[in-house]
Structure formats: C-alpha cells, structure tokens
Design an enzyme around this catalytic site. Structure first.
Site, PDB file in Angstrom:
ATOM      1  N   LYS A   1      29.547  19.279   4.432  1.00  0.00           N
ATOM      2  CA  LYS A   1      30.179  18.331   4.954  1.00  0.00           C
ATOM      3  C   LYS A   1      29.352  17.128   5.499  1.00  0.00           C
ATOM      4  O   LYS A   1      28.648  16.556   5.151  1.00  0.00           O
ATOM      5  CB  LYS A   1      31.551  18.827   5.818  1.00  0.00           C
ATOM      6  CG  LYS A   1      32.393  19.607   4.684  1.00  0.00           C
ATOM      7  CD  LYS A   1      33.927  20.000   5.208  1.00  0.00           C
ATOM      8  CE  LYS A   1      34.587  20.632   4.196  1.00  0.00           C
ATOM      9  NZ  LYS A   1      35.034  21.791   4.191  1.00  0.00           N
ATOM     10  N   TYR A  38      38.638  30.075   5.120  1.00  0.00           N
ATOM     11  CA  TYR A  38      38.344  29.575   3.807  1.00  0.00           C
ATOM     12  C   TYR A  38      36.835  29.432   4.009  1.00  0.00           C
ATOM     13  O   TYR A  38      36.504  28.633   4.863  1.00  0.00           O
ATOM     14  CB  TYR A  38      39.131  28.399   3.469  1.00  0.00           C
ATOM     15  CG  TYR A  38      38.521  27.778   1.903  1.00  0.00           C
ATOM     16  CD1 TYR A  38      38.895  28.454   1.080  1.00  0.00           C
ATOM     17  CD2 TYR A  38      37.725  26.712   2.211  1.00  0.00           C
ATOM     18  CE1 TYR A  38      38.383  28.086  -0.465  1.00  0.00           C
ATOM     19  CE2 TYR A  38      37.368  26.127   0.957  1.00  0.00           C
ATOM     20  CZ  TYR A  38      37.628  26.872  -0.412  1.00  0.00           C
ATOM     21  OH  TYR A  38      37.173  26.629  -1.438  1.00  0.00           O
ATOM     22  N   ASP A  60      30.439  30.353   9.545  1.00  0.00           N
ATOM     23  CA  ASP A  60      30.474  29.161   8.695  1.00  0.00           C
ATOM     24  C   ASP A  60      31.077  27.945   9.515  1.00  0.00           C
ATOM     25  O   ASP A  60      31.931  27.856   9.976  1.00  0.00           O
ATOM     26  CB  ASP A  60      31.707  29.672   7.858  1.00  0.00           C
ATOM     27  CG  ASP A  60      31.828  28.543   6.558  1.00  0.00           C
ATOM     28  OD1 ASP A  60      31.270  27.686   6.762  1.00  0.00           O
ATOM     29  OD2 ASP A  60      32.781  28.723   5.734  1.00  0.00           O
TER      30      ASP A  60
END
Ligand code: PLP
Length: 433
Positions: A267, A145, A239
């Site tokens: 994050k 994702y 990522d």
C-alpha cells in the site's frame, strides 16, 4: 432518477466481461447494495465519477493514498521516471534508495525484498518462516486478511467477510489444515494453541486490524503474542501492509514498541502503484535466494515507477508532524461523527487508531471478529448510501477501515461531519416508517 447513469451502463458491460464486473470483490458494492461508481479521476481528498459527480474520499485506494490523490510531486516524478523506461529487469539505484528508506523507518527491518503486491509479500513471508523454522503450521486470527494466498484464506476478513463467504473453494484441505485460527485480542486462546501444537512456523497478525473494520489491540495483547511466539520458537509476522507508514513512520511496531521477526509492507510504500515488501533481520532475510536457498522472484519487482512513487511518498512522511496532522484531522472527524450519531439516537461504536477508523453500527465495543460481525450491515448500507448522496465516498462495506489523508483539510472534515449529520437524520427518519 430519469437518466441512467453512465456508471450503470459501464457496470452492465463490465459484468459481461469481468467476473462480478470488478477486478477486486469489495468494489462491486455487494456489501451495501446498488451500483458501483466508475471513477474517472481523483485529486487531493476527492474522487470524481464518470457521471461528473465529485465525492470526498475516505477509501484512498484502500490505504495507499496517504498524501491524497494525484499528488503533484508524485505525478511529476512518475512522468520523469516513465520517460526513462518503465522496467529493466535489472537492479536500479531507486531500489537501493527505497530499501534504505524502509530500513531507516521500520525498527525491526534490516533487509527488505520488494515484490508487487501485499498478497505476494505475505505469501513470501510465510514461505520464509516455514523455510527458516523447518515447520509447517501457521496461526492467523479470525477476521484478519493477509491477501488471497491459499494458506491465508481461512476465516479471512475484508471481501471474504463482506460477502459472508465460507472459506474459499479451491484451497486444498491439506493446506487449510495447516492454518489454525484464533480470536483476536485473546491471549489465552493463543496460549491454548501453543499448548496443543509444537510445530508452528509462524503467527501472522495485523497488529491493528483494518480488515474487519478497524480493531485495535487491547493493552498488553501484542506483548503477549510476542512473548508466546518467542517462547515457542515461532516466528512472529506483523502484516503491516495497511498499518506500515500509516499509523506512524515505523508502523504499528513503532507505535506499540513491539519487534516482530518478519514484517510485510505494501500500500503506502508504493505511493499508489503496485507494490509489496517483506523484511526482517539480516539473519532471517539472508535465507532468501540468491543469498540463501528459499526461492522467491518477480519480473516487475522493484520496477522504477513503483519505486519512484514510493520514494516520493516515504520522503514526505519523514516529517513527524504529518502524523500529528493526520491524527488531529481524524480525531476531529470521528468526534464529529460520534456526536452526529448520538444526537439523533443512532448507536455507533467508532474505533480509530491514528488516521485509520471504522464506524460500526452496534452498541457494544468491537474488539474481535465476533463483536464486529454483530454490527448491522443493513444500517451501514443505509448510512453508506446516504453519505454517497451527500457527496462522501466511504468503503462499500461495514468491515473495512476508512482512511484520512494529508489532503483532508479542516474544511473537508467539517463538510464530512455536516454530511454525516444529514445522513444520520435521514436513516433515522426512514427507520420510523
Ligand atoms: C491490503 C492488504 C493485503 C493485501 O495486499 P494486496 O496488495 O491487495 O495484495 C494484505 N494484508 C493486509 C493487512 C492488507 O491490508
């Protein structure tokens, strides 16, 4: 239960006002059933819901809260920053300091651009890769994702996998056609794609997958991905929105010794406030406006609150011993969970890298989406609810990683292992009838 919970009341109201009652799909508990707990506050390793119940938290806002919740130093720095103004739309010293912190930490990053979410970071990274290479196609991996951008919602993990959704309506076929998907941990499949296509702009990968649950790369796999992309003039995007500053200060690229061309972050670097970033070599990054022609902008990008929370967090992670602490606590936790499950005869496979882990309800190794997807969602749902009753808040989906923070003390780990033992016994008893 005689009294209706306040969470239930709020959820009834929320579903009238917000699609599905939530502002991000996995929060709705559809992967495990039941009503989501509405959270009122959090501190250290725990969160407290509006009904006054406190849980040991392994979601950590899906990764950012590596210091634990409401860290005193972060909160104090935020209060001071807020009093000085929350956004100026003009450059600040804080942005320079955070950029320096990221460049010092992440081996392949010489320059970095701040954005406001991980999704924005990956979208921008892909535009950059396409702009630099003059190519259009993109390769991603099944179950990974990368945020909800059009090109990336193809065979995606996280909420898309939890809800069992086919690829999202609203993504133009013309765009989806430019995304090629291959299984993770299969170098031959990627080699096959390169044999068929010579116009691939970028390969984007979670170097340690978190979004189909935690799935580490097998030995030599990331090396193969690096070699194949280099040989084909394709840019490699790591990522590291989840793994950056999580697995090591320099992320998965430091841990595995692989240098991608572009890295996306998010994050942890926002310390719990909205943030994302993408970075790489000077040569690549200087293509971004206004240094170069590839456009990308943001009204609240690099805002002083996100930068402040990020800076305090990243500075606390300079000390290498924090990663040892996280690793030791996580190892003890996962060993305890494994032992608890096998004592009562429940089959689980626990994958863990550092402080990121997932307990899969399956009896085979989980190495890619196909094997992750054979895990029992039903068993996980039972385990999730049994743990919730025991006062432990896990991700409400089999296909998410759990996170240990610096606030998860030995005592908290011990409490969790005991809770898990009771939870496993409970689902075993229920299975017998
Ligand atoms: C969370 C995540 C994203 C998306 O970040 P948002 O801030 O939710 O937009 C992208 N990639 C990975 C690997 C993630 O874990």
């Amino acid at each position: 239960m005689l009294l209706r919970m306040r969470s239930e009341d709020l959820f009834s109201k929320a579903i009238e006002l917000i699609p599905g009652g939530v502002n991000s799909p996995v929060r709705a508990f559809r992967g495990v059933g039941g009503t989501p707990r509405f959270i009122k506050s959090a501190r250290g390793a725990t969160i407290t819901d509006v009904d006054g119940r406190t849980y040991i938290d392994y979601v950590g806002s899906w990764g950012p809260m590596i210091l634990g919740h409401a860290d005193e130093e972060v909160v104090a720095a935020l209060q001071e920053a807020a009093a000085g103004g929350t956004s100026f739309g003009a450059p600040t010293e804080l942005e320079v300091n955070l950029a320096q912190e990221v460049v010092d930490a992440v081996p392949s990053i010489e320059m970095v651009r701040m954005v406001s979410s991980g999704t924005e970071a990956t979208l921008s990274a892909i535009r950059l890769a396409r702009g630099v290479t003059g190519r259009t196609k993109l390769v991603k991996f099944e179950g990974c994702y990368h945020g909800h951008g059009d090109s990336l919602l193809v065979k995606a993990g996280s909420g898309v996998a939890t809800l069992g959704l086919p690829d999202s309506p609203g993504v133009p076929a013309a765009l989806a056609q430019n995304t090629i998907t291959v299984p993770f941990n299969n170098a031959a499949a990627l080699e096959g794609v390169f044999a068929e296509h010579n116009d691939i702009a970028a390969v984007i990968i979670e170097p340690v997958v978190g979004n189909m649950g935690c799935v580490p790369p097998q030995a030599g796999y990331l090396e193969s991905v690096r070699k194949l992309t280099k040989a084909n003039g394709t840019l490699l995007i790591f990522d590291e929105v989840m793994t950056g500053f999580r697995l090591a200060r320099g992320g998965a690229q430091e841990l595995y010794g692989i240098s991608p061309d572009i890295t996306t972050l998010g994050k942890i670097i926002g310390g719990g406030l909205p943030v994302g970033a993408y970075g790489g070599s000077r040569e690549i990054m200087n293509n971004i406006a206004p240094a170069g022609p590839i456009y990308q902008a943001g009204t609240l990008s690099g805002n002083p609150l996100s930068m402040t929370a990020g800076l305090v967090t990243l500075r606390r992670l300079r000390d290498k011993s924090v990663y040892e602490q996280l690793n030791n606590a996580s190892r003890r936790l996962c060993e305890g969970l494994s032992a608890g499950a096998s004592e009562v005869g429940i089959k689980t496979e626990i994958n863990r890298v550092g402080s990121m882990w997932t307990s899969f309800f399956t009896d085979e190794p989980v190495t890619n989406w196909e094997t992750a997807n054979r895990s029992s969602r039903e068993q996980y749902g039972k385990f999730f609810h049994a743990m919730l009753e025991e006062g432990v808040y896990l991700a409400p989906s089999q296909f998410e990683a759990a996170f240990v923070s610096l606030a998860h003390t030995d005592d908290i780990v011990y409490q969790t292992v005991n809770a898990a033992r009771s939870a496993f016994e409970k689902i075993k008893r229920a299975d017998r009838y």
